[in-house]
Motif scaffolding. Structure first.
Motif, mmCIF file in Angstrom:
data_model
loop_
_atom_site.group_PDB
_atom_site.id
_atom_site.type_symbol
_atom_site.label_atom_id
_atom_site.label_comp_id
_atom_site.label_asym_id
_atom_site.label_seq_id
_atom_site.Cartn_x
_atom_site.Cartn_y
_atom_site.Cartn_z
ATOM 1 N N ILE A 155 -4.071 -0.207 14.197
ATOM 2 C CA ILE A 155 -2.885 -0.548 13.413
ATOM 3 C C ILE A 155 -2.807 0.303 12.156
ATOM 4 N N GLN A 156 -3.925 0.535 11.514
ATOM 5 C CA GLN A 156 -3.927 1.396 10.325
ATOM 6 C C GLN A 156 -3.550 2.825 10.700
ATOM 7 N N LEU A 157 -4.001 3.288 11.850
ATOM 8 C CA LEU A 157 -3.622 4.619 12.324
ATOM 9 C C LEU A 157 -2.115 4.695 12.565
ATOM 10 N N LEU A 158 -1.542 3.641 13.139
ATOM 11 C CA LEU A 158 -0.099 3.612 13.376
ATOM 12 C C LEU A 158 0.688 3.717 12.073
ATOM 13 N N HIS A 159 0.126 3.180 10.997
ATOM 14 C CA HIS A 159 0.784 3.215 9.697
ATOM 15 C C HIS A 159 0.569 4.539 8.969
ATOM 16 N N LEU A 164 -2.330 5.947 7.742
ATOM 17 C CA LEU A 164 -3.328 6.023 6.673
ATOM 18 C C LEU A 164 -4.301 7.166 6.932
ATOM 19 N N ASP A 165 -4.827 7.752 5.869
ATOM 20 C CA ASP A 165 -5.792 8.845 5.987
ATOM 21 C C ASP A 165 -7.209 8.340 6.232
ATOM 22 N N GLU A 166 -7.469 7.079 5.849
ATOM 23 C CA GLU A 166 -8.776 6.475 6.099
ATOM 24 C C GLU A 166 -8.547 5.081 6.660
ATOM 25 N N CYS A 167 -9.090 4.834 7.827
ATOM 26 C CA CYS A 167 -8.872 3.577 8.533
ATOM 27 C C CYS A 167 -10.232 2.929 8.776
ATOM 28 N N SER A 168 -10.299 1.620 8.514
ATOM 29 C CA SER A 168 -11.580 0.930 8.609
ATOM 30 C C SER A 168 -11.405 -0.435 9.252
ATOM 31 N N ASP A 169 -12.453 -0.887 9.925
ATOM 32 C CA ASP A 169 -12.452 -2.228 10.498
ATOM 33 C C ASP A 169 -13.070 -3.239 9.538
ATOM 34 N N GLU A 170 -13.433 -2.807 8.358
ATOM 35 C CA GLU A 170 -14.111 -3.663 7.383
ATOM 36 C C GLU A 170 -13.096 -4.351 6.488
ATOM 37 N N ASP A 171 -13.394 -5.605 6.119
ATOM 38 C CA ASP A 171 -12.558 -6.314 5.144
ATOM 39 C C ASP A 171 -12.885 -5.798 3.770
ATOM 40 N N ILE A 194 0.864 -1.178 0.000
ATOM 41 C CA ILE A 194 0.000 0.000 0.000
ATOM 42 C C ILE A 194 0.899 1.225 0.000
ATOM 43 N N PRO A 195 0.958 1.986 -1.091
ATOM 44 C CA PRO A 195 1.891 3.110 -1.165
ATOM 45 C C PRO A 195 1.652 4.189 -0.125
ATOM 46 N N GLU A 196 0.434 4.283 0.435
ATOM 47 C CA GLU A 196 0.130 5.312 1.416
ATOM 48 C C GLU A 196 0.919 5.130 2.713
ATOM 49 N N LEU A 197 1.422 3.930 2.962
ATOM 50 C CA LEU A 197 2.116 3.668 4.218
ATOM 51 C C LEU A 197 3.368 4.525 4.372
ATOM 52 N N GLY A 198 3.997 4.886 3.270
ATOM 53 C CA GLY A 198 5.204 5.683 3.339
ATOM 54 C C GLY A 198 4.950 7.177 3.281
ATOM 55 N N MET A 199 3.724 7.581 3.130
ATOM 56 C CA MET A 199 3.377 8.988 3.002
ATOM 57 C C MET A 199 3.290 9.652 4.375
ATOM 58 N N PRO A 200 3.617 10.926 4.459
ATOM 59 C CA PRO A 200 3.432 11.632 5.734
ATOM 60 C C PRO A 200 1.949 11.760 6.047
ATOM 61 N N GLN A 201 1.603 11.613 7.304
ATOM 62 C CA GLN A 201 0.193 11.662 7.665
ATOM 63 C C GLN A 201 -0.294 13.103 7.803
ATOM 64 N N MET A 221 -10.168 15.518 13.669
ATOM 65 C CA MET A 221 -9.310 16.658 13.334
ATOM 66 C C MET A 221 -7.912 16.507 13.933
ATOM 67 N N ASP A 222 -7.766 15.582 14.872
ATOM 68 C CA ASP A 222 -6.494 15.359 15.540
ATOM 69 C C ASP A 222 -6.132 13.881 15.444
ATOM 70 N N TYR A 223 -5.083 13.590 14.694
ATOM 71 C CA TYR A 223 -4.636 12.218 14.473
ATOM 72 C C TYR A 223 -4.299 11.527 15.795
ATOM 73 N N GLU A 224 -3.597 12.229 16.677
ATOM 74 C CA GLU A 224 -3.191 11.643 17.954
ATOM 75 C C GLU A 224 -4.394 11.309 18.837
ATOM 76 N N GLN A 225 -5.424 12.126 18.765
ATOM 77 C CA GLN A 225 -6.641 11.868 19.537
ATOM 78 C C GLN A 225 -7.320 10.594 19.033
ATOM 79 N N ALA A 226 -7.354 10.411 17.722
ATOM 80 C CA ALA A 226 -7.938 9.196 17.148
ATOM 81 C C ALA A 226 -7.151 7.969 17.595
ATOM 82 N N LYS A 227 -5.825 8.053 17.559
ATOM 83 C CA LYS A 227 -4.998 6.924 17.993
ATOM 84 C C LYS A 227 -5.245 6.604 19.462
#
Length: 70
Positions: free
Chosen positions: A56-60, A62-69, A4-11, A27-33
């Motif tokens: 885990i997606q937040l740790l990587h 990503l701009d959009e994180c989901s629990d769905e397959d 997934i190329p987004e993994l290397g992108m700055p958040q 609005m706050d990435y750290e708050q979501a984590k």
């Protein structure tokens, strides 16, 4: 190589999460984590797995994180 190329992108500062079918924009990435870490630690079973997936997606970064397959 990363699948997934987004993994290397700055958040960015904002992130969208989808958890249990509910879409939320943070609005706050750290708050979501912090929220999903606490949720992950306070639940078990399927709910724990869903929160862990989003966290885990937040740790990587990503701009959009989901629990769905997908």
């Amino acid at each position: 190589m990363l699948a997934i190329p987004e993994l290397g992108m700055p958040q960015s500062q904002t992130v969208t999460t989808v958890y249990n079918g509910k879409r939320e924009v943070w609005m706050d990435y750290e708050q979501a984590k912090a929220y999903f870490l606490e949720l992950m630690m306070s639940t078990d079973g399927e709910e724990h797995e869903r929160a862990e997936c989003v966290y885990i997606q937040l740790l990587h970064g990503l701009d959009e994180c989901s629990d769905e397959d997908e």
